[in-house]
Motif scaffolding. Structure first.
Motif, PDB file in Angstrom:
ATOM      1  N   HIS A 180      39.784 -17.309 -14.476  1.00 58.66           N
ATOM      2  CA  HIS A 180      38.697 -16.791 -15.295  1.00 58.66           C
ATOM      3  C   HIS A 180      39.095 -15.668 -16.232  1.00 58.66           C
ATOM      4  O   HIS A 180      38.255 -15.142 -16.955  1.00 58.66           O
ATOM      5  N   SER A 181      40.388 -15.306 -16.235  1.00 56.99           N
ATOM      6  CA  SER A 181      40.846 -14.294 -17.185  1.00 56.99           C
ATOM      7  C   SER A 181      42.316 -14.515 -17.488  1.00 56.99           C
ATOM      8  O   SER A 181      43.045 -15.143 -16.715  1.00 56.99           O
ATOM      9  N   LEU A 182      42.741 -13.993 -18.614  1.00 58.04           N
ATOM     10  CA  LEU A 182      44.145 -14.082 -18.996  1.00 58.04           C
ATOM     11  C   LEU A 182      45.014 -13.297 -18.011  1.00 58.04           C
ATOM     12  O   LEU A 182      46.110 -13.736 -17.645  1.00 58.04           O
ATOM     13  N   LYS A 183      44.509 -12.166 -17.551  1.00 50.76           N
ATOM     14  CA  LYS A 183      45.234 -11.357 -16.572  1.00 50.76           C
ATOM     15  C   LYS A 183      45.483 -12.155 -15.290  1.00 50.76           C
ATOM     16  O   LYS A 183      46.569 -12.102 -14.714  1.00 50.76           O
ATOM     17  N   ALA A 184      44.495 -12.931 -14.856  1.00 43.48           N
ATOM     18  CA  ALA A 184      44.635 -13.730 -13.633  1.00 43.48           C
ATOM     19  C   ALA A 184      45.624 -14.870 -13.810  1.00 43.48           C
ATOM     20  O   ALA A 184      46.399 -15.176 -12.903  1.00 43.48           O
ATOM     21  N   VAL A 185      45.624 -15.518 -14.980  1.00 41.87           N
ATOM     22  CA  VAL A 185      46.573 -16.615 -15.195  1.00 41.87           C
ATOM     23  C   VAL A 185      48.000 -16.078 -15.245  1.00 41.87           C
ATOM     24  O   VAL A 185      48.922 -16.699 -14.713  1.00 41.87           O
ATOM     25  N   VAL A 186      48.210 -14.919 -15.829  1.00 41.52           N
ATOM     26  CA  VAL A 186      49.542 -14.308 -15.848  1.00 41.52           C
ATOM     27  C   VAL A 186      49.968 -13.941 -14.429  1.00 41.52           C
ATOM     28  O   VAL A 186      51.124 -14.141 -14.044  1.00 41.52           O
ATOM     29  N   ALA A 187      49.048 -13.443 -13.618  1.00 45.97           N
ATOM     30  CA  ALA A 187      49.356 -13.144 -12.214  1.00 45.97           C
ATOM     31  C   ALA A 187      49.728 -14.422 -11.465  1.00 45.97           C
ATOM     32  O   ALA A 187      50.632 -14.414 -10.623  1.00 45.97           O
ATOM     33  N   GLY A 188      49.056 -15.529 -11.767  1.00 45.20           N
ATOM     34  CA  GLY A 188      49.394 -16.808 -11.153  1.00 45.20           C
ATOM     35  C   GLY A 188      50.800 -17.264 -11.514  1.00 45.20           C
ATOM     36  O   GLY A 188      51.556 -17.751 -10.672  1.00 45.20           O
ATOM     37  N   ILE A 189      51.164 -17.109 -12.777  1.00 46.36           N
ATOM     38  CA  ILE A 189      52.521 -17.449 -13.218  1.00 46.36           C
ATOM     39  C   ILE A 189      53.536 -16.588 -12.486  1.00 46.36           C
ATOM     40  O   ILE A 189      54.548 -17.083 -11.991  1.00 46.36           O
ATOM     41  N   ASN A 190      53.281 -15.302 -12.401  1.00 51.67           N
ATOM     42  CA  ASN A 190      54.207 -14.404 -11.700  1.00 51.67           C
ATOM     43  C   ASN A 190      54.335 -14.760 -10.225  1.00 51.67           C
ATOM     44  O   ASN A 190      55.429 -14.685  -9.656  1.00 51.67           O
ATOM     45  N   ALA A 191      53.244 -15.179  -9.602  1.00 54.73           N
ATOM     46  CA  ALA A 191      53.293 -15.584  -8.194  1.00 54.73           C
ATOM     47  C   ALA A 191      54.169 -16.821  -8.011  1.00 54.73           C
ATOM     48  O   ALA A 191      54.962 -16.900  -7.058  1.00 54.73           O
ATOM     49  N   VAL A 192      54.063 -17.770  -8.925  1.00 53.54           N
ATOM     50  CA  VAL A 192      54.919 -18.961  -8.845  1.00 53.54           C
ATOM     51  C   VAL A 192      56.372 -18.571  -9.040  1.00 53.54           C
ATOM     52  O   VAL A 192      57.258 -19.012  -8.297  1.00 53.54           O
ATOM     53  N   ARG A 193      56.645 -17.730 -10.011  1.00 48.19           N
ATOM     54  CA  ARG A 193      58.025 -17.278 -10.253  1.00 48.19           C
ATOM     55  C   ARG A 193      58.620 -16.605  -9.015  1.00 48.19           C
ATOM     56  O   ARG A 193      59.777 -16.816  -8.688  1.00 48.19           O
ATOM     57  N   GLU A 194      57.846 -15.783  -8.348  1.00 47.81           N
ATOM     58  CA  GLU A 194      58.339 -15.031  -7.194  1.00 47.81           C
ATOM     59  C   GLU A 194      58.519 -15.897  -5.962  1.00 47.81           C
ATOM     60  O   GLU A 194      59.417 -15.654  -5.156  1.00 47.81           O
ATOM     61  N   ASN A 195      57.684 -16.903  -5.778  1.00 49.46           N
ATOM     62  CA  ASN A 195      57.672 -17.655  -4.531  1.00 49.46           C
ATOM     63  C   ASN A 195      58.373 -19.002  -4.573  1.00 49.46           C
ATOM     64  O   ASN A 195      58.813 -19.503  -3.545  1.00 49.46           O
TER      65      ASN A 195
END
Length: 64
Positions: free
Chosen positions: A34-49
């Motif tokens: 629901h926000s650009l900030k959340a989608v960027v956090a999702g990308i970072n979570a995939v990168r980290e995990n």
């Protein structure tokens, strides 16, 4: 060449990302955020995990 995270609009108020391989093959599509900030956090979570994640086979091969 590495894969690419593409941020897309998904409807009027939501975003998603798509991970594509170097050859253009779509590897993964995210749920909606629901926000650009959340989608960027999702990308970072995939990168980290993703690189350290375990593969778990959840198929029930004994049933049937």
């Amino acid at each position: 060449m590495a894969g690419t995270f593409e941020i897309l609009t998904a409807g009027t108020d939501t975003f998603q990302f798509r991970l594509t391989a170097a050859d253009g093959t779509v590897v993964a599509v995210s749920p909606r955020f629901h926000s650009l900030k959340a989608v960027v956090a999702g990308i970072n979570a995939v990168r980290e995990n993703a690189a350290t994640g375990f593969v778990v086979d959840r198929r029930n091969l004994g049933a049937g």
